[in-house]
Scaffold this motif. Sequence first.
Motif, PDB file in Angstrom:
ATOM      1  N   PHE A 215      13.181 -19.563 -23.145  1.00 25.05           N
ATOM      2  CA  PHE A 215      13.944 -18.494 -22.923  1.00 25.05           C
ATOM      3  C   PHE A 215      15.330 -18.398 -22.544  1.00 25.05           C
ATOM      4  CE2 PHE A 215       9.364 -17.879 -21.442  1.00 25.05           C
ATOM      5  CZ  PHE A 215       8.980 -16.689 -21.909  1.00 25.05           C
ATOM      6  N   ARG A 216      16.078 -17.477 -23.234  1.00 25.26           N
ATOM      7  CA  ARG A 216      17.398 -17.529 -23.033  1.00 25.26           C
ATOM      8  C   ARG A 216      18.043 -17.283 -21.694  1.00 25.26           C
ATOM      9  NH1 ARG A 216      20.622 -13.226 -25.749  1.00 25.26           N
ATOM     10  NH2 ARG A 216      22.137 -14.803 -25.173  1.00 25.26           N
ATOM     11  N   HIS A 217      17.126 -16.589 -21.109  1.00 31.51           N
ATOM     12  CA  HIS A 217      17.691 -16.296 -19.591  1.00 31.51           C
ATOM     13  C   HIS A 217      16.505 -16.301 -18.792  1.00 31.51           C
ATOM     14  CE1 HIS A 217      19.756 -14.525 -16.139  1.00 31.51           C
ATOM     15  NE2 HIS A 217      20.961 -15.253 -16.793  1.00 31.51           N
ATOM     16  N   ASP A 218      16.658 -16.550 -17.372  1.00 34.71           N
ATOM     17  CA  ASP A 218      15.530 -16.219 -16.517  1.00 34.71           C
ATOM     18  C   ASP A 218      15.208 -14.700 -16.580  1.00 34.71           C
ATOM     19  OD1 ASP A 218      13.447 -17.358 -14.691  1.00 34.71           O
ATOM     20  OD2 ASP A 218      14.845 -15.988 -13.078  1.00 34.71           O
ATOM     21  N   LEU A 219      16.227 -13.941 -16.577  1.00 29.72           N
ATOM     22  CA  LEU A 219      15.946 -12.500 -16.687  1.00 29.72           C
ATOM     23  C   LEU A 219      15.052 -12.192 -17.495  1.00 29.72           C
ATOM     24  CD1 LEU A 219      19.450 -10.845 -16.259  1.00 29.72           C
ATOM     25  CD2 LEU A 219      17.664 -10.659 -14.139  1.00 29.72           C
ATOM     26  N   ALA A 220      15.414 -12.685 -19.185  1.00 30.94           N
ATOM     27  CA  ALA A 220      14.192 -12.377 -19.822  1.00 30.94           C
ATOM     28  C   ALA A 220      12.890 -12.930 -19.805  1.00 30.94           C
ATOM     29  CB  ALA A 220      14.668 -12.919 -21.401  1.00 30.94           C
ATOM     30  N   ARG A 221      12.661 -14.126 -19.133  1.00 35.38           N
ATOM     31  CA  ARG A 221      11.462 -14.673 -18.696  1.00 35.38           C
ATOM     32  C   ARG A 221      10.639 -14.002 -17.693  1.00 35.38           C
ATOM     33  NH1 ARG A 221       8.604 -16.595 -14.974  1.00 35.38           N
ATOM     34  NH2 ARG A 221      10.460 -16.434 -13.424  1.00 35.38           N
ATOM     35  N   GLN A 222      11.562 -13.338 -16.533  1.00 36.28           N
ATOM     36  CA  GLN A 222      11.107 -12.528 -15.758  1.00 36.28           C
ATOM     37  C   GLN A 222      10.358 -11.235 -16.089  1.00 36.28           C
ATOM     38  OE1 GLN A 222      10.537 -13.468 -12.336  1.00 36.28           O
ATOM     39  NE2 GLN A 222       9.060 -11.781 -12.309  1.00 36.28           N
ATOM     40  N   VAL A 223      10.716 -10.802 -17.206  1.00 36.76           N
ATOM     41  CA  VAL A 223      10.526  -9.407 -17.912  1.00 36.76           C
ATOM     42  C   VAL A 223       9.125  -9.792 -18.534  1.00 36.76           C
ATOM     43  CG1 VAL A 223      11.035  -7.493 -19.490  1.00 36.76           C
ATOM     44  CG2 VAL A 223      12.658  -8.385 -18.080  1.00 36.76           C
ATOM     45  N   VAL A 224       9.017 -10.785 -19.378  1.00 36.18           N
ATOM     46  CA  VAL A 224       7.837 -10.963 -20.196  1.00 36.18           C
ATOM     47  C   VAL A 224       6.737 -11.423 -19.149  1.00 36.18           C
ATOM     48  CG1 VAL A 224       6.871 -12.825 -21.705  1.00 36.18           C
ATOM     49  CG2 VAL A 224       9.300 -11.840 -22.120  1.00 36.18           C
ATOM     50  N   TYR A 225       7.063 -12.160 -18.071  1.00 33.38           N
ATOM     51  CA  TYR A 225       6.171 -12.545 -16.844  1.00 33.38           C
ATOM     52  C   TYR A 225       5.408 -11.269 -16.334  1.00 33.38           C
ATOM     53  CZ  TYR A 225       4.547 -14.666 -12.483  1.00 33.38           C
ATOM     54  OH  TYR A 225       3.621 -14.887 -11.564  1.00 33.38           O
ATOM     55  N   ASP A 226       6.483 -10.251 -15.918  1.00 31.90           N
ATOM     56  CA  ASP A 226       6.034  -8.951 -15.357  1.00 31.90           C
ATOM     57  C   ASP A 226       5.080  -8.364 -16.430  1.00 31.90           C
ATOM     58  OD1 ASP A 226       7.302  -9.572 -13.037  1.00 31.90           O
ATOM     59  OD2 ASP A 226       9.066  -8.516 -13.651  1.00 31.90           O
ATOM     60  N   LEU A 227       5.369  -8.357 -17.601  1.00 32.34           N
ATOM     61  CA  LEU A 227       4.483  -7.522 -18.624  1.00 32.34           C
ATOM     62  C   LEU A 227       2.999  -8.182 -18.730  1.00 32.34           C
ATOM     63  CD1 LEU A 227       7.110  -7.087 -21.349  1.00 32.34           C
ATOM     64  CD2 LEU A 227       6.107  -5.521 -19.967  1.00 32.34           C
ATOM     65  N   VAL A 228       2.648  -9.340 -18.331  1.00 33.63           N
ATOM     66  CA  VAL A 228       1.472 -10.017 -18.169  1.00 33.63           C
ATOM     67  C   VAL A 228       0.646  -9.168 -17.179  1.00 33.63           C
ATOM     68  CG1 VAL A 228       0.114 -12.165 -17.904  1.00 33.63           C
ATOM     69  CG2 VAL A 228       2.286 -12.022 -19.067  1.00 33.63           C
ATOM     70  N   PRO A 229      -0.553  -8.796 -17.400  1.00 34.83           N
ATOM     71  CA  PRO A 229      -1.192  -8.129 -16.193  1.00 34.83           C
ATOM     72  C   PRO A 229      -1.706  -8.929 -15.052  1.00 34.83           C
ATOM     73  CG  PRO A 229      -2.265  -7.525 -18.281  1.00 34.83           C
ATOM     74  CD  PRO A 229      -1.230  -8.538 -18.636  1.00 34.83           C
ATOM     75  N   ARG A 230      -1.449  -8.393 -13.734  1.00 31.82           N
ATOM     76  CA  ARG A 230      -1.570  -9.125 -12.575  1.00 31.82           C
ATOM     77  C   ARG A 230      -2.700 -10.307 -12.620  1.00 31.82           C
ATOM     78  NH1 ARG A 230      -4.095  -9.087  -7.786  1.00 31.82           N
ATOM     79  NH2 ARG A 230      -4.906  -7.032  -8.222  1.00 31.82           N
ATOM     80  N   GLU A 231      -3.978  -9.730 -12.941  1.00 30.63           N
ATOM     81  CA  GLU A 231      -5.087 -10.604 -13.078  1.00 30.63           C
ATOM     82  C   GLU A 231      -4.931 -11.790 -13.891  1.00 30.63           C
ATOM     83  OE1 GLU A 231      -5.116  -7.633 -13.316  1.00 30.63           O
ATOM     84  OE2 GLU A 231      -6.260  -6.603 -11.578  1.00 30.63           O
ATOM     85  N   ASN A 232      -4.198 -11.380 -15.245  1.00 32.01           N
ATOM     86  CA  ASN A 232      -3.883 -12.762 -16.164  1.00 32.01           C
ATOM     87  C   ASN A 232      -3.149 -13.629 -15.564  1.00 32.01           C
ATOM     88  OD1 ASN A 232      -5.736 -10.744 -17.574  1.00 32.01           O
ATOM     89  ND2 ASN A 232      -4.506 -10.887 -19.342  1.00 32.01           N
ATOM     90  N   ARG A 233      -2.092 -13.022 -14.965  1.00 32.22           N
ATOM     91  CA  ARG A 233      -0.964 -14.009 -14.271  1.00 32.22           C
ATOM     92  C   ARG A 233      -1.703 -15.179 -13.267  1.00 32.22           C
ATOM     93  NH1 ARG A 233       2.435  -9.505 -13.472  1.00 32.22           N
ATOM     94  NH2 ARG A 233       2.340  -9.668 -11.279  1.00 32.22           N
TER      95      ARG A 233
END
Length: 834
Positions: free
Chosen positions: A349-367
């Motif tokens: 990922f280019r930046h942790d901000l981008a990774r965090q956005v992608v991470y947050d888009l994963v539904p909680r149960e899936n995470r």
Amino acid sequence: MIDGSEDKTRGGGGPVPVRPERLRGPVEFVGRAAELAQLRQLVEAPPCLILLEGEPGIGKSRLVAELLAELPGHHLVGECDDVPEPFPLGVLLDAIRGSADRLGALSPVAGALAPLLPELADALPAAPLPLTDPAAERHRLFRAVAAVLAALSPATLLLEDLHWADPATCELLAYLSTRPVDGLAVVLTARTAAPGGSTPIHDALARTPPWSVTRVALSPLDADDVRRLAARTLRLDDPPQQLTATLLDRTAGIPFVVEEVLRTLAERGGDPLADDSVPFVLRDVLLWRLRPLDEATREVLGAAAVLGLAPDQRIIASVLSLDRVAVGAALTAAHRAGLLHDAGDGLRFRHDLARQVVYDLVPRENREWLHLRVARVLEQELPKPVAQLAHHYRRAGSGADFVRNAEAAADLATERGDDATAASFLLQTMDVAELPRPVRVRLAAKLGRSAIDGLSQAEAIPVLERLLADRRLPPGARGELGLVLGRMLRQQGEALRGYTEIERAVPYLRAPRRKAPALAVLAAPDTVVGRHVDDHLARCAEAESAATASGDPGAHLAARIARASLLLELGDPAAWAIITELRASAELADRPREHARACLNWAQGALHAGHPEQAETLLAAGRALVDETGYERLTSLVEATELSLDRAAGRLDGLVERLARLVASTERMPVTLLDARVELATVLARTATAATADGAASADAATPADADSADGDSGSGDQVELAERALREVVVDARRVGAIWPLVQALSALARLTLAARPDEAVRHATEALSLVRGKGILAWAAEAVLVLAEAAVAAGEPARAAAAVTELEVGIAGRDAPLALAALRRCRELVPA
């Protein structure tokens, strides 16, 4: 999979054409010319240590990349991981491990790195024998790193993301800040600490002198910078002012977000001013880039976000039960979509901000499922990455597995001498609600031992207080946890609370070797109100008995050090014989940290009694031991003692400024803060009193007009007001925490300061100081207060009013080795004859 349900197809089109072509490489570098020039100037004149800080996405990494690109010479680069294993100095060792071909002859001390850098085994001297003192071992390791860095210099050492650094690395960097390596420029990047919070790197550098670190703070881009970026990225000669204003408003000028928005605008085309067609927040940008990806690629990208900034394809394949070819194809597709970039060592990922956005888009149960699957895969690795396991199990909601691995990570950190990292892991376990009481008590005991000399005391104290409030706590645990809590409270400046907790803990301490040091702490008279010296003497005797029963050399040493300190405050000449004996003993020599602490405490006791020469000798010994062991926690005590000695010796030039700097730098070392503040206030009061006296003398010798001018001179009045305010603040805080020595000193100085203008008030302050000293039973401490009472009585024409106090002082110090008190008594007898 990643949930893209909030993505909507939006209309577009407009009057400002944008070329819809893929951008290659980074967006134009703008807005940092001044900072880049400053960094270049600093690194071209080493040695130096620079902390480049700012919020996430502000452009720290981009700026240092530009710096290194135009900087000749050798570069050593390391990057901290957001979930590091407890391996001290890991990021720095990563930076130097590939430089074996540049190492020449090295000092033998460099061999201390051999066990940590097997890649350099052929280039390093043989590893020395281990030391018994962990602090000395750590200091030798620091010296070894410095020796290797010196051999690699001239060079630039760049360490990124230090907000994630282990405490040992932070201590080493603080060490290098005051002991710079010739030819080495050290550049650090870190996120700005959150308001009211801190990080180990900020804590470590806060304890260093201001001149040792150059801090460069990056701020968001301004309107001109955003306009230039828009012009170059969108191929516009003159971007509309509305576009610049909208970009600035919706991205807050954060360079990474601005760049991502501009990249998307360049790729999509359309009217950049049409709000319904332009994604202006990072989340919308990434949703738009996710839209063309199939479900399988989104699933791989979600797993990558769970893993971290630099996802491992092998682990993703195991987690999702895919072959590595399919994983590689999915990550390549994400790269083509602009969601990942090639860092040279793989896609990330280019930046942790981008990774965090992608991470947050994963539904909680899936995470949670992904974190659990990642943990199960990592469980198969040897050695087990316990820190990563703890992280993933915690995110998966598996409390028992999290606690098991967090404790293992803490034990590993403790074994490697990294108490602060151990404390951070153990603190996290205290948040697990379902933790059984016996497990919580065991972990809390480990937490207490780790946090005593670490930086986690403020967080650990409420945890221990909650446990001790449980009436079902076993007696042994109550004793151990109470002792640890008391020591922490004392180190945090809470003198009376800390003393009381240790008093409560002592009856529950079963082992004499544990009881003796606790009683030795209670023998110290100069820290707490409400305890008579007879109590301290009794505690000292009990400590010596427990030490004898234990047969433990460390317990015996603690009791003997306490005995010497107590006798020194009492003005008993026998103290010096014990000090001489201890300083010549092998037991103290083998414990350099205890030796340093004892010398500094004895130096302060010598100053209290009025022995500046002995204090000078002890201070020099303590300072040398602190330098030798690298025990940074004592540096503020060294400086405080040094400044107290200068004040006692009348060396006042620049003393106010030096004391003010010390007070500012001891915010995170509260145990020394009150003493430093009372010294500063006392010097201010002395200076103000002298200025007032000089002004009065000048007025007496002046013409009437000059005298009127002198009377109106506000300079000395301002000094008096400043000194009085500082003393009153010390009195308030010392009363609150129950710290007797700074309280008596501040009251006595306040009495002296107010004597001329408000004698009744001065008498009240001096009387309170004398009353406190009576409660303690060490009359020498009241010498200045009694002298003020005598001077006030004489000025009122009633010298007999102070006769009882003077006689009390005379009886109290009879036969005592207390030069300061004896000098004050002689002056009292000149004013109030017997």
